[in-house]
Each structure stands twice: as C-alpha cells, then as structure tokens.
Design a protein around this motif. Structure first.
Motif, PDB file in Angstrom:
ATOM      1  N   PRO A  44       1.180  30.957  25.502  1.00  0.00           N
ATOM      2  CA  PRO A  44       2.235  30.795  26.762  1.00  0.00           C
ATOM      3  C   PRO A  44       3.787  30.212  26.610  1.00  0.00           C
ATOM      4  O   PRO A  44       4.381  31.411  26.509  1.00  0.00           O
ATOM      5  CB  PRO A  44       1.762  30.432  28.272  1.00  0.00           C
ATOM      6  N   TYR A  45       3.266  29.369  25.988  1.00  0.00           N
ATOM      7  CA  TYR A  45       5.067  28.945  25.371  1.00  0.00           C
ATOM      8  C   TYR A  45       5.350  29.800  24.055  1.00  0.00           C
ATOM      9  O   TYR A  45       6.428  30.309  24.263  1.00  0.00           O
ATOM     10  CB  TYR A  45       4.333  27.343  24.872  1.00  0.00           C
ATOM     11  N   LEU A  46       4.588  30.224  23.158  1.00  0.00           N
ATOM     12  CA  LEU A  46       5.198  30.950  21.889  1.00  0.00           C
ATOM     13  C   LEU A  46       5.506  32.105  22.079  1.00  0.00           C
ATOM     14  O   LEU A  46       6.723  32.555  21.878  1.00  0.00           O
ATOM     15  CB  LEU A  46       3.493  30.870  21.100  1.00  0.00           C
ATOM     16  N   ARG A  47       4.771  32.519  23.781  1.00  0.00           N
ATOM     17  CA  ARG A  47       5.503  33.647  23.936  1.00  0.00           C
ATOM     18  C   ARG A  47       6.622  34.024  24.045  1.00  0.00           C
ATOM     19  O   ARG A  47       7.714  34.364  24.057  1.00  0.00           O
ATOM     20  CB  ARG A  47       4.658  34.384  25.242  1.00  0.00           C
ATOM     21  N   ARG A  48       6.371  32.323  25.410  1.00  0.00           N
ATOM     22  CA  ARG A  48       8.011  32.535  25.657  1.00  0.00           C
ATOM     23  C   ARG A  48       9.145  32.203  24.813  1.00  0.00           C
ATOM     24  O   ARG A  48      10.608  32.924  24.561  1.00  0.00           O
ATOM     25  CB  ARG A  48       8.119  31.400  26.473  1.00  0.00           C
ATOM     26  N   VAL A  49       9.461  31.720  23.851  1.00  0.00           N
ATOM     27  CA  VAL A  49      10.101  31.261  22.965  1.00  0.00           C
ATOM     28  C   VAL A  49      10.447  31.987  21.987  1.00  0.00           C
ATOM     29  O   VAL A  49      11.559  32.580  21.270  1.00  0.00           O
ATOM     30  CB  VAL A  49       9.010  30.213  21.663  1.00  0.00           C
ATOM     31  N   LEU A  50       9.646  33.658  21.133  1.00  0.00           N
ATOM     32  CA  LEU A  50       9.692  34.511  20.549  1.00  0.00           C
ATOM     33  C   LEU A  50      10.295  35.321  21.404  1.00  0.00           C
ATOM     34  O   LEU A  50      11.149  36.167  21.199  1.00  0.00           O
ATOM     35  CB  LEU A  50       8.225  34.901  20.804  1.00  0.00           C
ATOM     36  N   MET A  51      10.856  34.962  22.735  1.00  0.00           N
ATOM     37  CA  MET A  51      11.538  36.369  23.980  1.00  0.00           C
ATOM     38  C   MET A  51      13.029  35.605  23.417  1.00  0.00           C
ATOM     39  O   MET A  51      14.013  36.265  24.747  1.00  0.00           O
ATOM     40  CB  MET A  51      10.472  36.151  24.905  1.00  0.00           C
ATOM     41  N   THR A  52      12.824  34.101  24.159  1.00  0.00           N
ATOM     42  CA  THR A  52      14.641  33.934  24.316  1.00  0.00           C
ATOM     43  C   THR A  52      14.780  32.954  22.927  1.00  0.00           C
ATOM     44  O   THR A  52      16.242  32.587  23.386  1.00  0.00           O
ATOM     45  CB  THR A  52      13.862  32.578  25.415  1.00  0.00           C
ATOM     46  N   ASP A  53      14.263  32.251  22.010  1.00  0.00           N
ATOM     47  CA  ASP A  53      15.025  31.955  21.000  1.00  0.00           C
ATOM     48  C   ASP A  53      15.208  32.906  19.711  1.00  0.00           C
ATOM     49  O   ASP A  53      14.655  33.876  19.049  1.00  0.00           O
ATOM     50  CB  ASP A  53      14.435  30.261  20.886  1.00  0.00           C
ATOM     51  N   GLY A  54      16.552  32.429  19.579  1.00  0.00           N
ATOM     52  CA  GLY A  54      16.964  33.136  18.472  1.00  0.00           C
ATOM     53  C   GLY A  54      16.058  33.120  17.128  1.00  0.00           C
ATOM     54  O   GLY A  54      15.972  33.491  16.184  1.00  0.00           O
ATOM     55  N   HIS A  55      15.383  31.852  17.045  1.00  0.00           N
ATOM     56  CA  HIS A  55      14.887  31.725  16.112  1.00  0.00           C
ATOM     57  C   HIS A  55      13.498  31.979  15.355  1.00  0.00           C
ATOM     58  O   HIS A  55      12.550  31.758  16.764  1.00  0.00           O
ATOM     59  CB  HIS A  55      14.682  30.071  16.068  1.00  0.00           C
ATOM     60  N   SER A  56      13.091  32.060  14.358  1.00  0.00           N
ATOM     61  CA  SER A  56      11.408  32.613  13.904  1.00  0.00           C
ATOM     62  C   SER A  56      10.732  30.788  14.117  1.00  0.00           C
ATOM     63  O   SER A  56      10.968  30.618  13.979  1.00  0.00           O
ATOM     64  CB  SER A  56      11.351  32.620  13.298  1.00  0.00           C
ATOM     65  N   PRO A  57       9.559  31.282  14.817  1.00  0.00           N
ATOM     66  CA  PRO A  57       8.642  29.522  14.267  1.00  0.00           C
ATOM     67  C   PRO A  57       8.662  29.080  13.076  1.00  0.00           C
ATOM     68  O   PRO A  57       8.443  30.187  11.904  1.00  0.00           O
ATOM     69  CB  PRO A  57       7.680  30.005  14.895  1.00  0.00           C
ATOM     70  N   GLY A  58       7.702  28.212  13.153  1.00  0.00           N
ATOM     71  CA  GLY A  58       8.078  27.186  12.045  1.00  0.00           C
ATOM     72  C   GLY A  58       7.490  27.919  10.595  1.00  0.00           C
ATOM     73  O   GLY A  58       6.956  27.612   9.749  1.00  0.00           O
ATOM     74  N   GLU A  59       5.683  28.196  11.282  1.00  0.00           N
ATOM     75  CA  GLU A  59       5.173  28.482   9.623  1.00  0.00           C
ATOM     76  C   GLU A  59       5.946  29.895   9.397  1.00  0.00           C
ATOM     77  O   GLU A  59       5.183  30.624   8.181  1.00  0.00           O
ATOM     78  CB  GLU A  59       4.145  29.774  10.573  1.00  0.00           C
ATOM     79  N   TYR A  60       6.971  31.095   9.297  1.00  0.00           N
ATOM     80  CA  TYR A  60       7.603  32.257   9.110  1.00  0.00           C
ATOM     81  C   TYR A  60       9.032  31.649   8.664  1.00  0.00           C
ATOM     82  O   TYR A  60       9.170  31.896   7.380  1.00  0.00           O
ATOM     83  CB  TYR A  60       8.239  32.525   9.961  1.00  0.00           C
TER      84      TYR A  60
END
Length: 103
Positions: free
Chosen positions: A53-69
């Motif tokens: 759920p947190y990852l989904r929220r971050v992907l929709m609201t944060d302009g930065h890609s997740p750390g793994e990428y």
C-alpha cells in the motif's frame, strides 16, 4: 556525464585517490576493492523494503523512482564495469552503445 546521481561522487573519488589520506586507506577490504566498495555503498543507500500500500501511494505521489530502480543506474557508468568485470550475458550488462550518456 551520466544520468546517475552517482557520477559526481565517482568523479570526486577518482580525483581524491591522489590525496595524502588516500594512501592510508586499505586497497582491499573483505575481498572488495575500493572501487567496488564505492558502488556497493551506492547500492546500499537505496536499499529498502516497502509494504505494497505504501509503495502504491509513493508511486502515485512522488516524482522519484523507488530505490531499486535508482541503484540500477550504475549500469550506465563505465567505471562500474571495470570495477566488477561485468560481461555480456549478465543481468545488468549493457553494451557501450546501449549505455545512457547525457553529454
């Protein structure tokens, strides 16, 4: 210059190896060279674990890609290939023509 946040740090490390304190650093530590430790440290900075759920929220609201990428940007830096001896057929390997270069 590359499209990676690691580029400025790598340029600094490359020029700092001639400093007086650089001679006192170990050439190898736990089987890793200084160059390899630099890139391992970069990857560890982006290490994280998200609940879905947190990852989904971050992907929709944060302009930065997740750390793994972000950690995978090392595949665009020639020094990473020299440090680890990456070869064709390995997961992160890109031919020099495929590597992203900005200018």
């Amino acid at each position: 210059m590359r499209t990676s946040p690691i580029s400025p740090g790598w340029r600094w490390r490359s020029t700092a190896t001639g400093c007086h304190w650089a001679a006192s650093r170990p050439r190898s530590l736990e089987g890793f060279s200084g160059e390899q430790r630099f890139f391992l440290g970069f990857g560890q900075v982006w290490r994280n674990k998200y609940r879905e759920p947190y990852l989904r929220r971050v992907l929709m609201t944060d302009g930065h890609s997740p750390g793994e990428y972000r950690a995978s940007t090392v595949r665009n830096i020639d020094a990473w290939y020299q440090a680890f001896g990456a070869t064709p057929g390995q997961t992160l390997f890109l031919t020099p023509e495929q590597r992203v270069r900005i200018w």
